[in-house]
Design a protein around this motif. Structure first.
Motif, PDB file in Angstrom:
ATOM      1  N   THR A 139       0.833  -1.202   0.000  1.00  0.00           N
ATOM      2  CA  THR A 139       0.000   0.000   0.000  1.00  0.00           C
ATOM      3  C   THR A 139       0.870   1.256   0.000  1.00  0.00           C
ATOM      4  OG1 THR A 139      -0.059   0.398   2.377  1.00  0.00           O
ATOM      5  CG2 THR A 139      -1.541  -1.311   1.559  1.00  0.00           C
ATOM      6  N   LEU A 140       0.191   2.362   0.130  1.00  0.00           N
ATOM      7  CA  LEU A 140       0.843   3.665   0.282  1.00  0.00           C
ATOM      8  C   LEU A 140       1.788   3.676   1.491  1.00  0.00           C
ATOM      9  CD1 LEU A 140       0.770   6.633  -0.788  1.00  0.00           C
ATOM     10  CD2 LEU A 140      -1.135   7.045   0.800  1.00  0.00           C
TER      11      LEU A 140
ATOM     12  N   VAL B 235      -2.636   3.200   5.741  1.00  0.00           N
ATOM     13  CA  VAL B 235      -3.667   2.500   4.955  1.00  0.00           C
ATOM     14  C   VAL B 235      -3.869   1.101   5.510  1.00  0.00           C
ATOM     15  CG1 VAL B 235      -4.107   1.397   2.716  1.00  0.00           C
ATOM     16  CG2 VAL B 235      -3.384   3.793   2.812  1.00  0.00           C
ATOM     17  N   GLY B 236      -5.131   0.719   5.641  1.00  0.00           N
ATOM     18  CA  GLY B 236      -5.452  -0.627   6.101  1.00  0.00           C
ATOM     19  C   GLY B 236      -6.839  -1.020   5.627  1.00  0.00           C
ATOM     20  N   PHE B 237      -7.297  -2.155   6.114  1.00  0.00           N
ATOM     21  CA  PHE B 237      -8.622  -2.643   5.719  1.00  0.00           C
ATOM     22  C   PHE B 237      -9.722  -1.899   6.469  1.00  0.00           C
ATOM     23  CE2 PHE B 237      -6.281  -6.078   3.923  1.00  0.00           C
ATOM     24  CZ  PHE B 237      -7.111  -6.648   2.960  1.00  0.00           C
ATOM     25  N   MET B 238     -10.713  -1.443   5.701  1.00  0.00           N
ATOM     26  CA  MET B 238     -11.955  -0.989   6.312  1.00  0.00           C
ATOM     27  C   MET B 238     -12.794  -2.247   6.567  1.00  0.00           C
ATOM     28  SD  MET B 238     -11.333   2.187   6.445  1.00  0.00           S
ATOM     29  CE  MET B 238     -12.858   2.991   6.948  1.00  0.00           C
ATOM     30  N   LYS B 239     -13.787  -2.135   7.429  1.00  0.00           N
ATOM     31  CA  LYS B 239     -14.564  -3.321   7.790  1.00  0.00           C
ATOM     32  C   LYS B 239     -15.170  -4.000   6.563  1.00  0.00           C
ATOM     33  CE  LYS B 239     -18.339  -5.030  10.595  1.00  0.00           C
ATOM     34  NZ  LYS B 239     -19.567  -4.720  11.353  1.00  0.00           N
ATOM     35  N   ASP B 240     -15.715  -3.188   5.637  1.00  0.00           N
ATOM     36  CA  ASP B 240     -16.361  -3.811   4.470  1.00  0.00           C
ATOM     37  C   ASP B 240     -15.341  -4.511   3.559  1.00  0.00           C
ATOM     38  OD1 ASP B 240     -15.286  -1.390   3.508  1.00  0.00           O
ATOM     39  OD2 ASP B 240     -16.835  -1.191   1.967  1.00  0.00           O
ATOM     40  N   GLY B 241     -14.110  -3.999   3.554  1.00  0.00           N
ATOM     41  CA  GLY B 241     -13.052  -4.661   2.770  1.00  0.00           C
ATOM     42  C   GLY B 241     -12.697  -6.004   3.379  1.00  0.00           C
ATOM     43  N   ALA B 242     -12.595  -6.038   4.700  1.00  0.00           N
ATOM     44  CA  ALA B 242     -12.278  -7.295   5.390  1.00  0.00           C
ATOM     45  C   ALA B 242     -13.389  -8.319   5.165  1.00  0.00           C
ATOM     46  CB  ALA B 242     -12.095  -7.021   6.887  1.00  0.00           C
ATOM     47  N   LYS B 243     -14.630  -7.834   5.261  1.00  0.00           N
ATOM     48  CA  LYS B 243     -15.791  -8.704   5.089  1.00  0.00           C
ATOM     49  C   LYS B 243     -15.816  -9.275   3.655  1.00  0.00           C
ATOM     50  CE  LYS B 243     -20.467  -8.109   6.886  1.00  0.00           C
ATOM     51  NZ  LYS B 243     -21.074  -9.147   6.224  1.00  0.00           N
TER      52      LYS B 243
END
Ligand SMILES: *[C@@H]1O[C@H](CO)[C@@H](O)[C@H](O)[C@H]1NC(C)=O
Ligand SMILES: *[C@@H]1O[C@H](CO)[C@@H](O)[C@H](O)[C@H]1NC(C)=O
Ligand SMILES: *[C@@H]1O[C@H](CO)[C@@H](O)[C@H](O)[C@H]1NC(C)=O
Length: 281
Positions: free
Chosen positions: A180-181, A197-205
């Motif tokens: 990532t960045l 930068v990391g995972f948002m909840k919807d990305g993890a889901k």
């Protein structure tokens, strides 16, 4: 043969000294010397036949570009906890030193387990998993070792469901390292910065529900974006199938398929551990 025997006995001698000498081990104290100061270096044995011009090799890449070390070197300045801008601080001491009359040098370390390149076990965010013993010793080495995909994610977003979708990671891919960045910003070399930068909840889901990914690697000390810190971790760790490796050093490596090898320490009862990870072409 004779030469081999000689080398072997020299080795044994080193081993004996290191293992069985009656060294006194003091607990780390702030006034003892930092073990990796000016004379940091190559811990060879005194009885080494070549005692001169020892220059320690320091590499990021081995075997002419075949093996990449994707582990960060521990340093006092590396970001540690989320609550402070201070770094890790001193973590290595030399309570027994040859300069002070000991038979061998023996360092000690004290380190939060979620420092630098490290792995999270399910007990990190689920207390009942912690109590049940889902520690780093329970992690599946078959997930931590095997073919892996290194991908670049868009630099202008956190990892949302849309971003995950856009990456088009095929089913069957079980290990993905997300660059990532954070890598471009060299965040692992700076004081803690919550804008990583990391995972948002919807990305993890989305990852859990639509891919076969079981090893999730990321280039900062948290796989979850600061704004979704707890929710994203919960989504990943709840099923106890996905292993999270954080703080990877992914600079200067071409995206693509590699073999990843990650080995945590066998710390019974610990919900995290420093981990050594390498990629092999
Ligand atoms: C050796 O002992 C001296 C005096 O106790 C101390 O100041 C020094 O830090 C010690 N050095 C190491 C490398 O432990
Ligand atoms: C032992 O530690 C001292 C520091 O007290 C260092 O200068 C020396 O190189 C070390 N020796 C070995 C064999 O590692
Ligand atoms: C990612 O999210 C953090 C907050 O968690 C935010 O500060 C940062 O600007 C976001 N990064 C990008 C590239 O959108």
């Amino acid at each position: 043969m004779v030469m081999q025997m000689k080398a072997f006995s020299l080795l044994l001698l080193c081993f004996d000294i290191l293992t069985f000498s009656p060294l006194s081990l003091a607990t780390p104290s702030s006034d003892s010397n930092n073990a990796y100061g000016d004379d940091s270096g190559y811990r060879s044995c005194r009885v080494s036949p070549k005692g001169h011009d020892l220059v320690p090799p320091r590499r990021e890449v081995y075997d002419e570009g075949r093996i990449f070390d994707i582990t960060h070197t521990f340093s006092e300045d590396m970001p540690s906890s989320f609550d402070t801008s201070r770094g890790v601080g001193q973590f290595l001491w030399l309570p027994s030193s040859m300069k002070n009359g000991s038979l061998a040098n023996m360092s000690e370390m004290k380190l939060p387990v979620h420092t630098g390149t490290h792995v999270d076990a399910p007990g990190h965010f689920f207390d009942h998993y912690f109590d049940a013993g889902f520690d780093v010793d329970s992690l599946d080495l078959a997930v931590l070792n095997g073919p892996a995909l290194l991908v670049d994610v868009p630099r202008d977003k956190n990892i949302t469901a849309d971003v995950m979708k856009s990456l088009n990671i095929p089913r069957g891919v079980r290990r993905v390292l997300f660059r990532t960045l954070n890598t471009d910003r060299r965040l692992m070399w700076k004081e803690f910065d919550s804008s990583f930068v990391g995972f948002m909840k919807d990305g993890a889901k989305w990852l859990v529900e639509n891919t076969d990914i079981k090893l999730v690697g990321i280039d900062y000390i948290s796989v979850a974006a600061y704004d979704d810190l707890i929710p994203s971790h919960l989504v990943f760790l709840e099923g106890r199938e996905i292993i999270i490796v954080e703080g990877l050093k992914l600079d200067d490596i071409k995206p693509g398929i590699y073999y990843v090898h990650c080995l945590p320490l066998r710390l019974r009862g610990a919900e995290g551990s420093p981990i050594r990870c390498i990629l092999i072409k």
